[in-house]
Design a protein around this motif. Structure first.
Motif, PDB file in Angstrom:
ATOM      1  N   ILE A  13       0.839  -1.202   0.000  1.00  0.00           N
ATOM      2  CA  ILE A  13       0.000   0.000   0.000  1.00  0.00           C
ATOM      3  C   ILE A  13       0.873   1.252   0.000  1.00  0.00           C
ATOM      4  N   ALA A  14       1.966   1.203   0.759  1.00  0.00           N
ATOM      5  CA  ALA A  14       2.898   2.335   0.789  1.00  0.00           C
ATOM      6  C   ALA A  14       3.494   2.576  -0.595  1.00  0.00           C
ATOM      7  N   TRP A  15       3.666   1.515  -1.377  1.00  0.00           N
ATOM      8  CA  TRP A  15       4.167   1.666  -2.756  1.00  0.00           C
ATOM      9  C   TRP A  15       3.214   2.532  -3.571  1.00  0.00           C
ATOM     10  N   VAL A  16       1.924   2.296  -3.435  1.00  0.00           N
ATOM     11  CA  VAL A  16       0.917   3.096  -4.132  1.00  0.00           C
ATOM     12  C   VAL A  16       0.960   4.542  -3.660  1.00  0.00           C
ATOM     13  N   LEU A  17       1.034   4.732  -2.353  1.00  0.00           N
ATOM     14  CA  LEU A  17       1.009   6.081  -1.785  1.00  0.00           C
ATOM     15  C   LEU A  17       2.294   6.856  -2.064  1.00  0.00           C
TER      16      LEU A  17
END
Length: 308
Positions: free
Chosen positions: A258-262
């Protein structure tokens, strides 16, 4: 919890959005627990659509809000309309359908106003003047505060803007470490490779240039609803990287994904669709750290992508 601003206003929305597509089989008490868990974790944005569960998802949240009206002021409630499921599925952005859809959404949710309304899948037969009339009516009657789109490319948005006066503040787009077609074609522009053949639409760059919020959906999925890639042996190399980074940041592989997306430098939100309170808490950890540029690219390549 990190937040983003909508329309350059002092409206703070959580970087994590709780999507409620899958709550149709839950009890009102279970959904209330999900909402309370999300709010306690700093998640204040909740996403629905009139077709989710045939309207049942909105009905259940509506029961929660009817029993717990104190929750409403803590929640940014968003829904979508435009997909019609009858003998077959088709799209309808007519004024009549938009207005009827919003009335149904508000009735099912037991609320007087939606914080944001998105047009769902693009309607090739859309008439911007009709949509503008619908939006004007919804704004004037106080039924909708903000407007946006879902899965629309830049030219579709520009066409809408020829008549619609309200800012189109949001675009929902599919994005995950294992679903990156826009990035793939962007990296291979003007190259003799198949990835460059179709060319990028510039959806993400357009959103950044226009200060639109990007709400990424299916952030843990690969393909079009083909399954979760975290822990999936089909993505062995990707999971090795996610696991290593999770250990480094003292979090979970899902939070890393999810951090990759953000990490994409736009006004980003990541929609999670879990029905388990513990998964909500895990997802919220994704905003506690920021991946480095090198880590972002490492994850991109580990998912099987290539750079020139």
């Amino acid at each position: 919890m990190k937040t983003i601003e909508l329309n350059s206003e002092n409206t703070k929305l959580s970087s994590i959005v709780l999507g409620l597509m899958r709550i149709k089989s839950l009890s009102p008490r279970e959904v209330e627990e999900l909402v309370e868990t999300a709010l306690a974790a700093g998640i204040n944005t909740f996403d629905l659509a009139d077709i989710y569960g045939g309207g049942r998802s909105e009905e259940i949240l509506g029961q929660v809000l009817k029993n717990r009206p104190d929750l409403r002021d803590q929640m940014w409630i968003q829904s979508k309309c435009g997909i019609r499921i009858e003998e077959f599925t088709y799209f309808d952005f007519s004024k009549e359908h938009i207005l009827k859809s919003v009335d149904g959404i508000l009735k099912r949710l037991h609320i007087q106003q939606l914080d944001s309304l998105l047009l769902h899948r693009p309607d090739a037969l859309m008439e911007p003047e009709e949509i503008a009339q619908a939006f004007d009516s919804l704004e004037e009657t106080g039924k909708v505060r903000h407007f946006g789109v879902s899965n629309h490319n830049p030219m579709m948005i520009e066409l809408l803007k020829t008549a619609v006066s309200q800012p189109l503040a949001i675009n929902q787009l599919q994005l995950s470490a294992a679903f990156t077609p826009e990035f793939d074609t962007g990296f291979h522009v003007n190259m003799e490779e198949s990835l460059a053949s179709s060319g990028p639409t510039g959806i993400f760059e357009y959103a950044r240039a226009k200060d639109m919020v990007i709400q990424a959906w299916s952030v843990l999925q690969h393909g079009y609803f083909q399954g979760v890639f975290v822990g999936n042996p089909q993505f062995e190399k990707l999971n090795q990287v996610l696991n290593r980074l999770a250990k480094h940041y003292q979090t979970t592989p899902s939070a890393i994904a999810i951090a990759w997306v953000l990490r994409y430098p736009a006004n980003m939100q990541a929609i999670i669709g879990t029905t388990q309170p513990q998964r909500i808490l895990e997802a919220a950890q994704a905003t506690n750290f920021t991946l480095s540029r090198k880590e972002w690219y490492e994850i991109y390549l580990a998912a099987g992508n290539k750079l020139p």
